[in-house]
Design a protein around this motif. Structure first.
Motif, PDB file in Angstrom:
ATOM      1  N   THR A  44       0.834  -1.061   0.096  1.00 45.99           N
ATOM      2  CA  THR A  44      -0.138  -0.444  -0.196  1.00 45.99           C
ATOM      3  C   THR A  44       1.149   1.294  -0.376  1.00 45.99           C
ATOM      4  N   LYS A  45       0.685   1.629  -0.681  1.00 43.37           N
ATOM      5  CA  LYS A  45       1.206   3.422  -0.152  1.00 43.37           C
ATOM      6  C   LYS A  45       0.868   4.293   0.742  1.00 43.37           C
ATOM      7  N   LYS A  46       1.869   4.643   0.960  1.00 49.25           N
ATOM      8  CA  LYS A  46       1.963   5.763   2.223  1.00 49.25           C
ATOM      9  C   LYS A  46       1.122   6.961   2.322  1.00 49.25           C
ATOM     10  N   ASP A  47       0.649   7.743   2.648  1.00 50.04           N
ATOM     11  CA  ASP A  47       0.617   8.624   2.437  1.00 50.04           C
ATOM     12  C   ASP A  47       1.053  10.086   3.466  1.00 50.04           C
ATOM     13  N   PRO A  48       1.245  10.767   1.642  1.00 55.43           N
ATOM     14  CA  PRO A  48       2.697  11.723   1.890  1.00 55.43           C
ATOM     15  C   PRO A  48       2.423  12.361   3.039  1.00 55.43           C
ATOM     16  N   GLY A  49       1.152  13.026   3.691  1.00 49.53           N
ATOM     17  CA  GLY A  49       0.374  13.678   4.682  1.00 49.53           C
ATOM     18  C   GLY A  49       0.283  15.309   3.907  1.00 49.53           C
ATOM     19  N   ILE A  50       0.240  16.216   4.271  1.00 51.29           N
ATOM     20  CA  ILE A  50      -0.565  17.865   3.880  1.00 51.29           C
ATOM     21  C   ILE A  50       1.121  18.722   3.681  1.00 51.29           C
ATOM     22  N   PRO A  51       1.184  19.023   2.720  1.00 45.26           N
ATOM     23  CA  PRO A  51       2.521  20.468   2.588  1.00 45.26           C
ATOM     24  C   PRO A  51       2.289  21.392   3.226  1.00 45.26           C
ATOM     25  N   ASN A  52       3.394  22.160   4.087  1.00 45.91           N
ATOM     26  CA  ASN A  52       3.189  23.380   5.015  1.00 45.91           C
ATOM     27  C   ASN A  52       2.977  23.828   3.622  1.00 45.91           C
ATOM     28  N   GLU A  53       2.300  25.199   2.350  1.00 42.54           N
ATOM     29  CA  GLU A  53       2.208  25.719   2.285  1.00 42.54           C
ATOM     30  C   GLU A  53       0.796  25.391   1.681  1.00 42.54           C
ATOM     31  N   TRP A  54      -0.166  24.387   2.198  1.00 38.21           N
ATOM     32  CA  TRP A  54      -1.041  24.230   1.672  1.00 38.21           C
ATOM     33  C   TRP A  54      -2.239  25.303   2.978  1.00 38.21           C
ATOM     34  N   PRO A  55      -3.445  25.903   1.576  1.00 40.92           N
ATOM     35  CA  PRO A  55      -4.014  26.799   2.662  1.00 40.92           C
ATOM     36  C   PRO A  55      -5.146  26.190   3.576  1.00 40.92           C
ATOM     37  N   PHE A  56      -5.150  26.906   4.566  1.00 38.79           N
ATOM     38  CA  PHE A  56      -5.945  26.278   5.487  1.00 38.79           C
ATOM     39  C   PHE A  56      -5.422  24.726   5.669  1.00 38.79           C
ATOM     40  N   LYS A  57      -4.364  24.399   6.191  1.00 39.17           N
ATOM     41  CA  LYS A  57      -3.608  23.368   5.988  1.00 39.17           C
ATOM     42  C   LYS A  57      -4.080  22.256   7.608  1.00 39.17           C
ATOM     43  N   GLU A  58      -4.174  23.728   9.159  1.00 38.99           N
ATOM     44  CA  GLU A  58      -4.713  23.174  10.859  1.00 38.99           C
ATOM     45  C   GLU A  58      -6.310  23.037  10.192  1.00 38.99           C
ATOM     46  N   GLU A  59      -6.815  23.427   9.422  1.00 35.79           N
ATOM     47  CA  GLU A  59      -8.385  23.373   9.322  1.00 35.79           C
ATOM     48  C   GLU A  59      -8.427  21.812   8.952  1.00 35.79           C
ATOM     49  N   LEU A  60      -7.529  21.549   7.755  1.00 39.28           N
ATOM     50  CA  LEU A  60      -7.804  20.071   7.246  1.00 39.28           C
ATOM     51  C   LEU A  60      -7.715  19.317   8.124  1.00 39.28           C
ATOM     52  N   LEU A  61      -6.594  19.372   8.690  1.00 38.37           N
ATOM     53  CA  LEU A  61      -5.857  18.498   9.661  1.00 38.37           C
ATOM     54  C   LEU A  61      -6.799  17.838  10.974  1.00 38.37           C
ATOM     55  N   ASN A  62      -7.499  19.414  11.369  1.00 40.54           N
ATOM     56  CA  ASN A  62      -8.913  18.993  12.408  1.00 40.54           C
ATOM     57  C   ASN A  62     -10.141  18.114  11.729  1.00 40.54           C
ATOM     58  N   GLU A  63      -9.908  18.420  10.581  1.00 41.06           N
ATOM     59  CA  GLU A  63     -11.361  17.262  10.239  1.00 41.06           C
ATOM     60  C   GLU A  63     -10.837  15.787  10.381  1.00 41.06           C
ATOM     61  N   ILE A  64      -9.635  15.930   9.512  1.00 42.89           N
ATOM     62  CA  ILE A  64      -9.297  14.716   9.785  1.00 42.89           C
ATOM     63  C   ILE A  64      -8.969  13.945  11.102  1.00 42.89           C
ATOM     64  N   GLN A  65      -8.692  14.691  12.034  1.00 41.42           N
ATOM     65  CA  GLN A  65      -8.575  14.356  13.699  1.00 41.42           C
ATOM     66  C   GLN A  65      -9.795  14.229  13.639  1.00 41.42           C
ATOM     67  N   ALA A  66     -11.325  14.973  13.452  1.00 34.10           N
ATOM     68  CA  ALA A  66     -12.635  14.509  14.248  1.00 34.10           C
ATOM     69  C   ALA A  66     -13.045  13.195  13.258  1.00 34.10           C
ATOM     70  N   GLN A  67     -12.904  12.951  11.792  1.00 34.60           N
ATOM     71  CA  GLN A  67     -12.968  11.515  11.016  1.00 34.60           C
ATOM     72  C   GLN A  67     -12.310  10.796  12.317  1.00 34.60           C
ATOM     73  N   LYS A  68     -11.113  10.609  12.204  1.00 35.04           N
ATOM     74  CA  LYS A  68     -10.661   9.553  12.815  1.00 35.04           C
ATOM     75  C   LYS A  68     -11.716   9.301  14.321  1.00 35.04           C
ATOM     76  N   ASN A  69     -11.217  10.774  15.200  1.00 36.59           N
ATOM     77  CA  ASN A  69     -11.724  10.345  16.702  1.00 36.59           C
ATOM     78  C   ASN A  69     -13.633   9.757  16.195  1.00 36.59           C
TER      79      ASN A  69
END
Length: 129
Positions: A44-69
């Motif tokens: 399986t391909k490893k998830d490369p993550g989200i680049p630092n320059e991505w706009p609204f990176k924090e919000e996207l990370l929070n959404e992902i964490q909420a989905q995991k929870n």
């Protein structure tokens, strides 16, 4: 206390080469299977993550964490429901077993009573002298 002798790790060369040949054959068979069925052996391909320059990176990370929870909570709820169902099934099975044991005991008592009646009806033998 006398120390035990250490067992030798010496192996006949013929045996060693036979083992190596079997290993080689096994690896060859694995490679052949991977070629014949590539979908099964792909990593399986490893998830490369989200680049630092991505706009609204924090919000996207929070959404992902909420989905995991949410997924984890759903998993826990399902686990609890399954445990409750298993407990109910176990309790029902135990009740059925108890009822079966009671029925068997009643049947045995009835059979014993019938046997006692049959024994009482047999005439006693009188000895002739």
């Amino acid at each position: 206390m006398v120390p035990k002798k250490v067992k030798s790790k010496r192996v006949r060369t013929a045996h060693k080469h036979r083992i190596l040949g079997r290993i080689r054959d096994h690896h060859r068979k694995e490679r052949r299977a991977a070629r014949k069925n590539p979908g099964k052996h792909n990593k399986t391909k490893k998830d490369p993550g989200i680049p630092n320059e991505w706009p609204f990176k924090e919000e996207l990370l929070n959404e992902i964490q909420a989905q995991k929870n949410e997924a984890e909570e759903e998993k826990l709820r399902n686990k609890q429901v399954q445990q409750a169902e298993r407990a109910k099934a176990k309790k029902a099975a135990k009740k059925a077993e108890i009822a079966e044991n009671i029925a068997a005991a009643k049947a045995a008592a009835a059979a014993a009573a019938r046997a006692a009646v049959v024994v009482d009806k047999k005439p006693k033998k009188t000895s002739k002298k």
